[in-house]
Design an enzyme around this catalytic site. Structure first.
Site, PDB file in Angstrom:
ATOM      1  N   SER A 190       8.695   9.691  -9.377  1.00  0.00           N
ATOM      2  CA  SER A 190      10.024   9.627  -8.766  1.00  0.00           C
ATOM      3  C   SER A 190      10.163   8.337  -7.964  1.00  0.00           C
ATOM      4  O   SER A 190       9.185   7.627  -7.736  1.00  0.00           O
ATOM      5  CB  SER A 190      10.219  10.811  -7.823  1.00  0.00           C
ATOM      6  N   LYS A 191      11.389   8.073  -7.527  1.00  0.00           N
ATOM      7  CA  LYS A 191      11.591   6.817  -6.799  1.00  0.00           C
ATOM      8  C   LYS A 191      10.856   6.845  -5.457  1.00  0.00           C
ATOM      9  O   LYS A 191      10.458   5.821  -4.941  1.00  0.00           O
ATOM     10  CB  LYS A 191      13.076   6.506  -6.658  1.00  0.00           C
ATOM     11  N   ARG A 192      10.654   8.044  -4.932  1.00  0.00           N
ATOM     12  CA  ARG A 192       9.948   8.123  -3.645  1.00  0.00           C
ATOM     13  C   ARG A 192       8.443   7.885  -3.780  1.00  0.00           C
ATOM     14  O   ARG A 192       7.775   7.518  -2.829  1.00  0.00           O
ATOM     15  CB  ARG A 192      10.189   9.476  -2.985  1.00  0.00           C
ATOM     16  N   ASP A 193       7.926   8.123  -4.986  1.00  0.00           N
ATOM     17  CA  ASP A 193       6.488   7.887  -5.199  1.00  0.00           C
ATOM     18  C   ASP A 193       6.139   6.437  -4.936  1.00  0.00           C
ATOM     19  O   ASP A 193       5.042   6.133  -4.465  1.00  0.00           O
ATOM     20  CB  ASP A 193       6.081   8.239  -6.640  1.00  0.00           C
ATOM     21  N   GLU A 207      20.971   4.985   1.981  1.00  0.00           N
ATOM     22  CA  GLU A 207      19.753   5.536   2.594  1.00  0.00           C
ATOM     23  C   GLU A 207      19.180   4.624   3.660  1.00  0.00           C
ATOM     24  O   GLU A 207      18.267   5.006   4.386  1.00  0.00           O
ATOM     25  CB  GLU A 207      18.671   5.729   1.516  1.00  0.00           C
TER      26      GLU A 207
END
Ligand code: GLU
Length: 514
Positions: free
Chosen positions: A265-268, A286
Site C-alpha cells: 500500500s502507499k503507506r508501506d 494529507e
C-alpha cells in the site's frame, strides 16, 4: 479488418500513480511493442468525487520519465479520441439509451436513504450482503416498477436519476483470463450496477467497456482488483452485441508487501522507508510528501528492469534486460500467477547495475548541477572523474553528491581510531619525504604516483600497511573511498600536497595527545 494489437493503460486521476499501476502500464507497453501494436493512454476521469487535481499531469510525467510513451493519448492525439473520458459524455449517453431501449438497463430513482433502508431491511431478513439485484429490483423505485408517466416526471425533475444494468437471473457468466484460466460468476453474485450516475456521467464499468470497444482494444491487461468487475463487463459486451469483439483479458497478480503478506500500500512506503510511487507526490490533503523513485536517485531503465521482473519471469536466470530485450522476451504466458513480493534491495541492486553501465556523460548530465551546488565551480572534466571513481560505489544518483564530498572539500575531521593505529611518529620523516617527492614529481597520473609511493615504501623497508592507510585518511578523512592514487591524480598536486600536510599535522597531534 483486425487492427492488430491495441492495448490501453487506463488510470483514473484519483491520486499519484502507484508502482502497481506503473507495472500495468509497462506490461501493456511491452506487449504492444512485442506485437508491433499500439499502446494507448486513456484517462478515466468520470468519477468527479474522486478527482484529484494534478494527478493526470503526474501520470503523464511519470510515463514520460520512464519512456513509456503512448502512441495515442490526450497529448499525442489519435483517431479514436477524445482520450479523456470526461470529454466523451455524449458517447456514453447514447450507449446507455441504447441499453434502456433494448431492455438491458433501466432508470432507478432511489435516494441514498432509500438504498440504505433497503440494505437494513434485507439484513433484517437474514441476507449477509444485500445488493440491488433481481431479488430486490421489483421492490424499488425504478422504471420497472413505476408507470411511464411517473418515470417521465421523475426524469424531468432530474433528482437521483440513475441508470442500472439489468443483470439476468440464473446464469453463469464465464470468461477466459490469460492468468487465471476460466473464471466464472453466478449472476446471483452480481448486482444491477449503476452505469449512469445522477450527475449524468457514466460509471467506470460502462465507460470502460464502451471505450475499449470503440477504441478497438484487443487485449485488456490490468490489475487483479478488476477481475470481479469483468463479469459485468462481459454482460455489457453481450448487451451491446459485441461478444465477438470482446478483448482478451489478463489480470495481473498483486504486488505484495516485502513480507509477502498483504497488498503493497502507499503507506508501506513511508513505513518501510522506500518509495512506492515513480515520482515524489505532495499530498496536500494529507499534508504528506510521498517519496518517488526518481527523487530517490533511480535511473528510469533500472526501475523498468526491476518492475519487468516483479510479476513476470523470462523462464531463465537472466536478470538484466535492455528495453529491446524486454520487448522481445515479454509474454503474457510467463506472467507469474502468485503475488509478487516487493523487494527494495533488489530495486537498488538494479539501479547500481544500471549506474555502473551508464556512460559517464549521461550521469554527468544528471548530477553536474547538484554537485556544483555543493562543490562550487568544478569543471565537467573533474566531475566526470569523480563519477568514474564513484560509479561502482553508489546505489543511487544522489549518492554521487553525498558520497563524493571529499572530492570538493578537504576533510575537516579524521577517523581517529585507524589513524592512531596506523600512524607511527617514527614515520613522520618518511611522510614528509613522500610529500616532497610528490611535490617534485612531473608525472601526475595514478600509475606513476602509485609507482613513486610504493617504490619509496619498498626502498625504505617500510610496510604498505603503515603508510598507505595514513595517506588515505589524510586525503579523505576516512578509510573508505576509491583507489587512493586515482583520487590523488584527479585532485591534483596542489590539493594533494596541502591535504597531506594538513593530515600529517593532525596525525601527529592525535598521536602525541594519546
Ligand atoms: N480506471 C481503472 C483504474 O484506475 C482502469 C481499470 C482497467 O484497466 O480497466 O485502474
Amino acid at each position: 479488418m483486425s487492427k492488430g494489437v491495441r492495448v490501453r493503460f487506463a488510470p483514473s486521476p484519483t491520486g499519484p500513480l502507484h508502482i502497481g499501476g506503473v507495472r500495468t502500464a509497462l506490461y501493456n507497453y511491452l506487449f504492444a511493442q512485442k506485437h508491433n501494436g499500439t499502446f494507448i493512454l486513456r484517462i478515466e476521469d468520470t468519477d468527479q468525487t474522486r478527482y484529484v487535481s494534478g494527478a493526470e499531469a503526474y501520470i503523464i510525467e511519470s510515463l514520460n520519465w520512464l519512456g513509456l510513451i503512448p502512441a495515442e493519448s490526450v497529448d499525442h492525439g489519435g483517431d479514436y479520441g477524445p482520450y479523456r473520458q470526461s470529454e466523451r459524455r455524449d458517447i456514453y449517453t447514447a450507449h446507455v439509451e441504447q441499453l434502456i431501449e433494448a431492455g438491458h438497463a433501466y432508470y432507478a430513482f432511489d435516494t441514498p436513504v432509500e438504498l440504505e433502508e433497503m440494505r437494513e431491511r434485507e439484513k433484517a431478513n437474514g441476507k449477509h450482503s444485500p445488493k440491488y439485484d433481481a431479488s430486490i429490483r421489483m421492490t424499488m423505485r425504478n422504471s420497472l416498477t413505476l408507470s411511464d408517466a411517473e418515470v417521465q416526471d421523475l426524469i424531468e425533475k432530474g433528482e437521483n436519476v440513475t441508470v442500472r444494468m439489468k443483470v439476468p437471473e440464473g446464469e453463469v457468466i464465464g470468461f477466459s483470463d490469460e492468468v487465471r484460466g476460466r473464471v466464472q460468476f453466478d449472476t446471483s453474485e452480481l448486482d444491477d450496477k449503476v452505469i449512469l450516475k445522477a450527475d449524468g456521467l457514466p460509471t467506470y464499468h460502462l465507460a470502460n467497456v464502451v471505450d475499449d470497444r470503440l477504441m478497438e482494444i484487443s487485449h485488456v491487461i490490468r490489475g487483479e482488483e478488476w477481475l470481479s468487475s469483468t463479469a459485468h463487463h462481459v454482460l455489457l459486451y453481450r448487451f451491446f452485441g459485441w461478444e465477438a469483439e470482446m478483448p482478451v483479458f489478463t489480470h495481473l497478480p498483486l504486488i505484495m508487501k516485502p513480507s509477502g503478506k498483504g497488498k503493497l500500500s502507499k503507506r508501506d512506503g513511508a513505513k518501510f522507508g522506500f518509495p512506492v510511487f515513480p515520482l515524489e507526490w505532495n499530498d496536500e490533503k494529507e499534508g504528506a510528501i510521498y517519496a518517488g523513485f526518481r527523487e530517490e536517485g533511480f535511473l528510469p531503465d533500472a526501475l523498468i528492469n526491476f518492475l519487468s521482473l516483479l510479476g513476470w519471469s523470462p523462464g531463465t536466470d537472466q536478470e538484466m534486460f535492455t528495453r529491446d530485450e524486454l520487448a522481445q522476451e515479454f509474454s503474457i504466458a510467463k506472467i507469474i500467477k502468485s503475488g509478487a513480493q516487493f523487494n527494495y534491495d533488489k530495486a537498488k541492486w538494479f539501479n547500481q547495475q544500471y549506474i555502473i553501465a551508464s556512460p559517464t556523460s549521461e550521469l554527468l548530465a544528471l548530477v553536474a548541477d547538484d554537485i556544483k551546488a555543493v562543490g562550487g565551480d568544478l569543471s565537467d572534466e573533474f566531475i566526470s572523474g569523480v563519477i568514474d571513481m564513484l560509479k561502482p560505489r553508489v546505489e543511487s544518483i544522489g549518492e554521487f553528491v553525498t558520497e563524493g564530498t571529499y572530492f570538493w572539500s578537504a576533510p575537516t575531521a579524521y577517523e581517529e581510531k585507524p589513524l592512531k593505529k596506523k600512524f607511527k611518529l617514527d614515520n613522520q620523516a618518511h611522510f614528509e619525504e613522500i610529500i616532497s617527492a610528490l611535490q617534485a614529481s612531473d608525472a601526475w597520473d595514478a600509475e606513476s604516483l602509485s609507482a613513486l609511493v610504493k617504490g619509496f615504501i619498498n626502498d625504505n623497508g617500510l610496510k604498505f600497511g603503515e603508510i598507505l592507510p595514513v595517506l588515505r585518511i589524510c586525503m579523505t578523512g576516512s578509510m573508505a573511498g576509491p583507489d587512493l592514487f586515482e583520487m590523488i591524480a584527479l585532485l591534483g598536486k596542489e590539493e594533494t600536497v596541502s591535504r597531506l600536510q594538513q593530515g600529517l599535522k593532525e596525525a601527529i597531534a592525535i598521536k602525541t595527545a594519546s
